[in-house]
Motif scaffolding. Structure first.
Motif, PDB file in Angstrom:
ATOM      1  N   ASN A  26      10.731   3.516  10.084  1.00 45.35           N
ATOM      2  CA  ASN A  26      10.085   2.382   9.433  1.00 45.35           C
ATOM      3  C   ASN A  26       9.636   2.789   8.047  1.00 45.35           C
ATOM      4  O   ASN A  26       9.532   3.980   7.732  1.00 45.35           O
ATOM      5  N   LEU A  27       9.394   1.801   7.213  1.00 45.45           N
ATOM      6  CA  LEU A  27       8.890   2.054   5.866  1.00 45.45           C
ATOM      7  C   LEU A  27       8.043   0.873   5.406  1.00 45.45           C
ATOM      8  O   LEU A  27       8.077  -0.210   5.995  1.00 45.45           O
ATOM      9  N   SER A  28       7.276   1.120   4.369  1.00 45.21           N
ATOM     10  CA  SER A  28       6.433   0.069   3.808  1.00 45.21           C
ATOM     11  C   SER A  28       6.167   0.345   2.342  1.00 45.21           C
ATOM     12  O   SER A  28       6.328   1.474   1.868  1.00 45.21           O
ATOM     13  N   VAL A  29       5.757  -0.698   1.637  1.00 41.98           N
ATOM     14  CA  VAL A  29       5.387  -0.562   0.229  1.00 41.98           C
ATOM     15  C   VAL A  29       4.152  -1.418  -0.019  1.00 41.98           C
ATOM     16  O   VAL A  29       4.050  -2.547   0.473  1.00 41.98           O
ATOM     17  N   ARG A  30       3.224  -0.870  -0.776  1.00 45.42           N
ATOM     18  CA  ARG A  30       1.898  -1.486  -0.934  1.00 45.42           C
ATOM     19  C   ARG A  30       1.716  -2.117  -2.300  1.00 45.42           C
ATOM     20  O   ARG A  30       2.247  -1.637  -3.304  1.00 45.42           O
ATOM     21  N   ARG A  31       0.952  -3.211  -2.315  1.00 41.66           N
ATOM     22  CA  ARG A  31       0.395  -3.739  -3.559  1.00 41.66           C
ATOM     23  C   ARG A  31      -1.006  -4.220  -3.263  1.00 41.66           C
ATOM     24  O   ARG A  31      -1.204  -5.114  -2.440  1.00 41.66           O
ATOM     25  N   GLY A  32      -1.972  -3.611  -3.929  1.00 42.95           N
ATOM     26  CA  GLY A  32      -3.366  -3.972  -3.687  1.00 42.95           C
ATOM     27  C   GLY A  32      -3.791  -3.622  -2.276  1.00 42.95           C
ATOM     28  O   GLY A  32      -3.574  -2.511  -1.796  1.00 42.95           O
ATOM     29  N   ILE A  87       5.442   4.320   2.051  1.00 46.07           N
ATOM     30  CA  ILE A  87       5.498   5.239   3.193  1.00 46.07           C
ATOM     31  C   ILE A  87       6.859   5.121   3.861  1.00 46.07           C
ATOM     32  O   ILE A  87       7.374   4.014   4.034  1.00 46.07           O
ATOM     33  N   VAL A  88       7.426   6.267   4.242  1.00 48.02           N
ATOM     34  CA  VAL A  88       8.654   6.298   5.027  1.00 48.02           C
ATOM     35  C   VAL A  88       8.402   7.166   6.260  1.00 48.02           C
ATOM     36  O   VAL A  88       7.898   8.289   6.151  1.00 48.02           O
ATOM     37  N   HIS A  89       8.759   6.640   7.428  1.00 45.35           N
ATOM     38  CA  HIS A  89       8.614   7.392   8.678  1.00 45.35           C
ATOM     39  C   HIS A  89       9.974   7.462   9.366  1.00 45.35           C
ATOM     40  O   HIS A  89      10.646   6.439   9.521  1.00 45.35           O
ATOM     41  N   THR A  90      10.391   8.665   9.752  1.00 43.84           N
ATOM     42  CA  THR A  90      11.688   8.859  10.395  1.00 43.84           C
ATOM     43  C   THR A  90      11.583   9.796  11.594  1.00 43.84           C
ATOM     44  O   THR A  90      10.587  10.509  11.755  1.00 43.84           O
ATOM     45  N   HIS A  91      12.641   9.777  12.397  1.00 45.22           N
ATOM     46  CA  HIS A  91      12.844  10.777  13.434  1.00 45.22           C
ATOM     47  C   HIS A  91      14.070  11.603  13.045  1.00 45.22           C
ATOM     48  O   HIS A  91      14.935  11.885  13.883  1.00 45.22           O
TER      49      HIS A  91
END
Length: 211
Positions: A26-32, A87-91
């Motif tokens: 999974n991954l995500s990107v933030r603003r504020g 954030i990037v999360h992997t296996h």
């Protein structure tokens, strides 16, 4: 809401296919105080920007047609306490090999400075829990690292933006591979703090000039 960030999630999610099996990353990107994240249990090319969930720092979904990744607690925990824009999360297999060994990644190559001077390992807690998030944040903060190996689990990497976080994830996975392969032939040499500091200084002027 977070239109550009949701598009960025769609654009970069397919890169997880090369780093983690099935739909386990999974991954995500933030603003504020909000972030756009990959939806849970969906193929990385199986959603569009309107599907991408937007989550606030309390872990509540405020937009999007799909439920977010089960690792929302880890994402919110990192965003609340560390300086991260994505954030990037992997296996990924080589980092996960160190994870099941319960070992950190030491400074065996200068490219580790992309994320710090080592990649620490956090103790095991079930996925998707506040306890796991707490351990990860503590280890990353203590090591001043942008990456952390999760014992018996996988890898998490942060960056100032999503392209950087993805690139750094690739760097860490490759270094885990080099380290584990080198150990088959002897004890790998480790760079000293002085040597790492020299690389960090050189990286400050790396790349094209903005002039």
């Amino acid at each position: 809401m977070l239109a550009r960030e949701r598009v960025a999630v769609v654009d970069h999610a397919p890169s997880l296919s090369d780093l983690t099996p099935g739909r386990t990353g999974n991954l995500s990107v933030r603003r504020g105080e909000r972030f756009a994240a990959t939806p849970t249990g969906v193929p990385y090319d199986g959603f569009d920007a309107s599907d991408v969930p937007v989550v606030d720092m309390d872990g509540d979904v405020v937009a999007g047609e799909m439920d977010p990744t089960s690792e929302v607690p880890m994402h919110t925990g990192i965003y609340r306490r560390l300086d991260a824009g994505a954030i990037v999360h992997t296996h990924s297999p080589w980092a996960s090999t160190l994870a099941v060994l319960g070992e950190e990644l030491p400074p065996i190559h200068y490219m580790i400075t992309a994320v710090g001077r080592k990649v620490p390992v956090a103790g095991y807690e079930p996925y998707g829990t506040d306890d796991l998030a707490e351990l990860v944040v503590e280890e990353m903060d203590a090591a001043d690292s942008k990456a952390c190996i999760l014992a018996n689990h996988g890898l998490v990497v942060v960056g100032e933006d999503l392209p950087t976080a993805v690139e750094n994830t690739v760097h860490v996975e490759e270094l885990c591979k080099v380290y584990l392969r080198a150990r088959q032939h002897g004890e790998p040499n480790r760079l000293s703090d002085e040597q790492l500091a020299t690389v960090e200084a050189k990286f400050e002027s790396y790349g094209q000039s903005e002039d």
